[in-house]
Design a protein around this motif. Structure first.
Motif: not given
Ligand code: NAI
Ligand code: PYL
Ligand code: MG
Length: 279
Positions: A171-193
């Motif tokens: 999904a985030l790859e699709t947002f990036i391709k779609g020119g969106q300004d993407v903010y991300v969150f996950d409880v797994d901080s290693n995943r976020v990093d």
């Protein structure tokens, strides 16, 4: 992977119809039309063979029937094999299936026996739910008057992605391709990093006070969307099960939610294996 239950599927047929209506209102395209545009493919009377699979947790009540409803709802011919597993695969081929749908606990796939294409539910689900948000018009930026350089309301291009797993990442790859300004969150901080170091996206700070008109969620937890990131009229696109937002917050902020347990992702998978349309 979080597995569906027959209870999750109890209202699937209504949810598919209601979400198709909302998608059409938001994007100007029906779900079917959106899939045609995204994949540049189209059905050609393919026969869909659905094979119940007993591996792992075994057969989920209403799972195969939900796939059959989806195929028929969008005008395709389909059948569920009487046999399961390998015998079911053989039966599907012998009965002239052009496309196979089958799922164990690790993968739900569509395979086109004619052109060799194959698609995966987690990838196709992340993609279609993201495309709905990318293409949603009149999110209006009702709450933000300042404009971006492209003249769009500030909020229109920003999207919050909650859950950076096997559905959230496509999904985030699709947002990036779609020119969106993407903010991300996950409880797994290693995943976020890991995600922030790999993709041009920003960390969402739950204590930062930033709000969003568009939110994508794909987690196996309920109530994952903090009230403080909501705006009046926020649009949430979420394959996550159970629901990521309470009815109370939906009501309080006039939030619109695109959420359905299996059919939207299934149609996206089918368009992922149809033949391309020329021109
Ligand atoms: P996954 O396990 O690969 O990813 C889930 C991610 O959410 C993980 O990174 C996890 O750390 C994160 N997470 C868990 N709790 C969280 C919380 N409270 N706040 C923020 N992040 C949290 O799972 P996958 O395969 O990406 O599936 C996600 C959800 O989507 C599952 O509930 C699955 O059942 C559902 N799903 C729904 C489909 C549909 O058509 N509606 C299709 C495929 C999956
Ligand atoms: C594809 C769904 C969406 C969310 N979780 C995924 C899941 O539940 N996967 C398991 C599907 C098992 C189906 C079972 C059957 O009835 O054929 N093997
Ligand atoms: Mg779905």
């Amino acid at each position: 992977m979080a597995l569906l239950t027959s209870e999750d599927l109890a209202n699937m047929t209504n949810a598919l119809i209601e979400n198709d209506r909302l998608i059409t209102e938001l994007t100007g395209l029906s779900l079917d039309g959106l899939c045609r545009e995204i994949y540049k493919t189209a059905p050609k009377n393919e026969k869909i063979g659905i094979i119940p699979i007993t591996a792992g947790g075994g057969i989920i009540g209403s799972f195969s029937e939900s796939l059959l409803f989806t195929a028929r709802h969008f005008g395709m011919d389909g059948f569920i094999t009487k046999n399961t597993d390998v015998a079911g695969y053989y039966e599907a081929v012998m009965k002239g299936a052009d496309i196979i749908l089958m799922a164990d606990d690790l993968a739900y796939i569509a395979q086109n026996l004619r052109n060799g294409k194959i698609s995966h539910n987690q990838i196709c689900t992340g993609r279609i739910y993201a495309e709905i948000l990318c293409r949603a018009k009149n999110t209006g930026g009702k709450n933000t008057n300042d404009k971006n350089a492209d003249g769009k309301n500030a909020g229109d291009n920003e999207v919050l992605v909650i859950g950076l797993g096997k559905v959230g990442t496509p999904a985030l790859e699709t947002f990036i391709k779609g020119g969106q300004d993407v903010y991300v969150f996950d409880v797994d901080s290693n995943r976020v990093d890991a995600i922030v170091s790999k993709y041009p996206v920003k960390k969402y700070d739950p204590n930062g006070g930033k709000t969003f008109l568009k939110i994508f969620e794909a987690t196996p937890c309920a109530d994952t969307i903090p009230e403080k990131c909501l705006l009046r009229g926020s649009l949430i696109s979420t394959p996550g099960i159970p629901c990521c937002i309470s009815d109370e917050l939906i009501e309080k902020y006039g939030v619109r939610v695109v959420q359905e347990p299996l059919g939207i992702g299934t149609l996206s998978m089918l368009y992922g294996v149809f033949d391309e349309v020329k021109g």
